[in-house]
Design a protein around this motif. Sequence first.
Motif, PDB file in Angstrom:
ATOM      1  N   THR A 273       4.047 158.808  -1.876  1.00 51.33           N
ATOM      2  CA  THR A 273       4.325 160.254  -1.810  1.00 51.33           C
ATOM      3  C   THR A 273       3.112 161.236  -2.357  1.00 51.33           C
ATOM      4  O   THR A 273       2.813 162.329  -1.584  1.00 51.33           O
ATOM      5  CB  THR A 273       5.565 160.573  -2.748  1.00 51.33           C
ATOM      6  N   LEU A 274       2.667 161.164  -3.439  1.00 60.00           N
ATOM      7  CA  LEU A 274       1.557 161.689  -3.837  1.00 60.00           C
ATOM      8  C   LEU A 274       0.358 161.821  -2.871  1.00 60.00           C
ATOM      9  O   LEU A 274      -0.388 162.660  -2.734  1.00 60.00           O
ATOM     10  CB  LEU A 274       1.041 161.501  -5.477  1.00 60.00           C
ATOM     11  N   GLY A 275      -0.080 160.589  -2.532  1.00 60.58           N
ATOM     12  CA  GLY A 275      -1.268 160.420  -1.513  1.00 60.58           C
ATOM     13  C   GLY A 275      -0.821 161.206  -0.115  1.00 60.58           C
ATOM     14  O   GLY A 275      -1.710 161.891   0.272  1.00 60.58           O
ATOM     15  N   SER A 276       0.355 161.479   0.176  1.00 62.22           N
ATOM     16  CA  SER A 276       0.782 162.034   1.455  1.00 62.22           C
ATOM     17  C   SER A 276       0.441 163.697   0.998  1.00 62.22           C
ATOM     18  O   SER A 276      -0.038 164.373   1.830  1.00 62.22           O
ATOM     19  CB  SER A 276       2.218 161.979   1.659  1.00 62.22           C
ATOM     20  N   ILE A 277       0.782 164.034  -0.130  1.00 64.43           N
ATOM     21  CA  ILE A 277       0.795 165.139  -0.464  1.00 64.43           C
ATOM     22  C   ILE A 277      -0.730 165.646  -0.622  1.00 64.43           C
ATOM     23  O   ILE A 277      -1.212 166.832  -0.135  1.00 64.43           O
ATOM     24  CB  ILE A 277       1.644 165.586  -1.798  1.00 64.43           C
ATOM     25  N   MET A 278      -1.333 164.994  -1.169  1.00 65.60           N
ATOM     26  CA  MET A 278      -2.989 164.924  -1.225  1.00 65.60           C
ATOM     27  C   MET A 278      -3.749 164.966   0.147  1.00 65.60           C
ATOM     28  O   MET A 278      -4.255 165.930   0.495  1.00 65.60           O
ATOM     29  CB  MET A 278      -3.565 163.943  -2.144  1.00 65.60           C
TER      30      MET A 278
ATOM     31  N   ILE B 100      -9.539 164.504  -1.532  1.00 70.12           N
ATOM     32  CA  ILE B 100      -9.748 162.963  -1.627  1.00 70.12           C
ATOM     33  C   ILE B 100      -9.202 162.111  -2.447  1.00 70.12           C
ATOM     34  O   ILE B 100      -9.052 160.773  -2.249  1.00 70.12           O
ATOM     35  CB  ILE B 100     -11.269 163.233  -2.006  1.00 70.12           C
ATOM     36  N   PHE B 101      -8.253 162.574  -3.463  1.00 66.74           N
ATOM     37  CA  PHE B 101      -7.475 161.678  -4.166  1.00 66.74           C
ATOM     38  C   PHE B 101      -6.431 161.006  -3.221  1.00 66.74           C
ATOM     39  O   PHE B 101      -5.834 159.957  -3.627  1.00 66.74           O
ATOM     40  CB  PHE B 101      -6.758 162.459  -5.548  1.00 66.74           C
ATOM     41  N   ALA B 102      -6.264 161.300  -2.038  1.00 59.57           N
ATOM     42  CA  ALA B 102      -5.284 160.641  -1.165  1.00 59.57           C
ATOM     43  C   ALA B 102      -5.625 159.355  -1.133  1.00 59.57           C
ATOM     44  O   ALA B 102      -4.610 158.313  -1.013  1.00 59.57           O
ATOM     45  CB  ALA B 102      -5.079 161.450   0.249  1.00 59.57           C
ATOM     46  N   VAL B 103      -7.073 158.951  -1.079  1.00 58.06           N
ATOM     47  CA  VAL B 103      -7.567 157.806  -0.624  1.00 58.06           C
ATOM     48  C   VAL B 103      -7.146 156.584  -1.900  1.00 58.06           C
ATOM     49  O   VAL B 103      -6.560 155.572  -1.719  1.00 58.06           O
ATOM     50  CB  VAL B 103      -9.178 157.514  -0.644  1.00 58.06           C
ATOM     51  N   ILE B 104      -7.292 157.250  -3.146  1.00 57.76           N
ATOM     52  CA  ILE B 104      -6.893 156.311  -4.358  1.00 57.76           C
ATOM     53  C   ILE B 104      -5.453 156.249  -4.402  1.00 57.76           C
ATOM     54  O   ILE B 104      -5.081 155.098  -4.793  1.00 57.76           O
ATOM     55  CB  ILE B 104      -7.481 157.395  -5.562  1.00 57.76           C
TER      56      ILE B 104
ATOM     57  N   LEU C 236      -0.775 149.729   4.840  1.00 55.80           N
ATOM     58  CA  LEU C 236      -2.260 149.483   5.044  1.00 55.80           C
ATOM     59  C   LEU C 236      -2.581 150.487   6.035  1.00 55.80           C
ATOM     60  O   LEU C 236      -4.029 151.181   5.753  1.00 55.80           O
ATOM     61  CB  LEU C 236      -2.200 147.999   6.017  1.00 55.80           C
ATOM     62  N   PHE C 237      -2.004 151.012   6.923  1.00 59.51           N
ATOM     63  CA  PHE C 237      -2.275 152.015   8.002  1.00 59.51           C
ATOM     64  C   PHE C 237      -2.583 153.412   7.301  1.00 59.51           C
ATOM     65  O   PHE C 237      -3.826 153.810   7.386  1.00 59.51           O
ATOM     66  CB  PHE C 237      -1.448 152.533   9.035  1.00 59.51           C
ATOM     67  N   LEU C 238      -1.876 153.740   6.143  1.00 62.61           N
ATOM     68  CA  LEU C 238      -2.122 155.037   5.478  1.00 62.61           C
ATOM     69  C   LEU C 238      -3.334 154.963   4.792  1.00 62.61           C
ATOM     70  O   LEU C 238      -4.064 155.831   4.426  1.00 62.61           O
ATOM     71  CB  LEU C 238      -0.869 155.498   4.644  1.00 62.61           C
ATOM     72  N   MET C 239      -3.610 153.984   3.999  1.00 62.18           N
ATOM     73  CA  MET C 239      -4.774 153.878   3.350  1.00 62.18           C
ATOM     74  C   MET C 239      -6.056 153.745   4.204  1.00 62.18           C
ATOM     75  O   MET C 239      -6.926 154.762   4.087  1.00 62.18           O
ATOM     76  CB  MET C 239      -4.897 152.420   2.667  1.00 62.18           C
ATOM     77  N   TRP C 240      -5.973 152.994   5.309  1.00 63.97           N
ATOM     78  CA  TRP C 240      -7.091 152.907   6.384  1.00 63.97           C
ATOM     79  C   TRP C 240      -7.383 154.457   6.879  1.00 63.97           C
ATOM     80  O   TRP C 240      -8.423 154.892   6.901  1.00 63.97           O
ATOM     81  CB  TRP C 240      -6.839 152.057   7.606  1.00 63.97           C
ATOM     82  N   TYR C 241      -6.258 155.140   7.052  1.00 68.83           N
ATOM     83  CA  TYR C 241      -6.124 156.405   7.776  1.00 68.83           C
ATOM     84  C   TYR C 241      -6.849 157.463   6.773  1.00 68.83           C
ATOM     85  O   TYR C 241      -7.878 158.310   7.230  1.00 68.83           O
ATOM     86  CB  TYR C 241      -4.652 156.997   8.002  1.00 68.83           C
TER      87      TYR C 241
END
Length: 145
Positions: A72-77, A83-87, A129-134
């Motif tokens: 959820t936080l990754g999607s918001i970022m 860049i914190f979306a990746v982490i 996996l897709f969201l990390m790759w994306y």
Amino acid sequence: MNAINNDKTPLWFWCIGAVALVWNLAGLAAFFMHLSMTPELLAQLPEAHQALYTEAPDWLNAAFGIAVIGGTLGSIMLLLKNIFAVILYSLSLLGVLAQNSYSFFMSDTFAVLGSEAMIMPIAVIIIALFLMWYSLQMKCLGLLR
């Protein structure tokens, strides 16, 4: 992928980010429903289902929380082009893998629920996996700063 040189963010970026946020919010809702299972609700389940719930180790809830909160936080970022979306997506993927390793290898989940119960965990792994790759691709394109 080549870097995008213009200042206009493509529509597909926003669409994928919005879908990712809705997906992860649904996961967050499922997590809170899981945590709020009352003894009365648990008693309504078949005995084998109750055992799956009560015999699960504590770390499983932690992994579930990391998966959905990180996602959820990754999607918001991602939507903030941060860049914190990746982490955060990486943490989410680790949580997803830990959580599902229990279901696939350390419990009787699929013996109790049937093999069709594998569909959702496999979908969750693929999407994580897709969201990390994306997010990594968006970093390479220069859309995340």
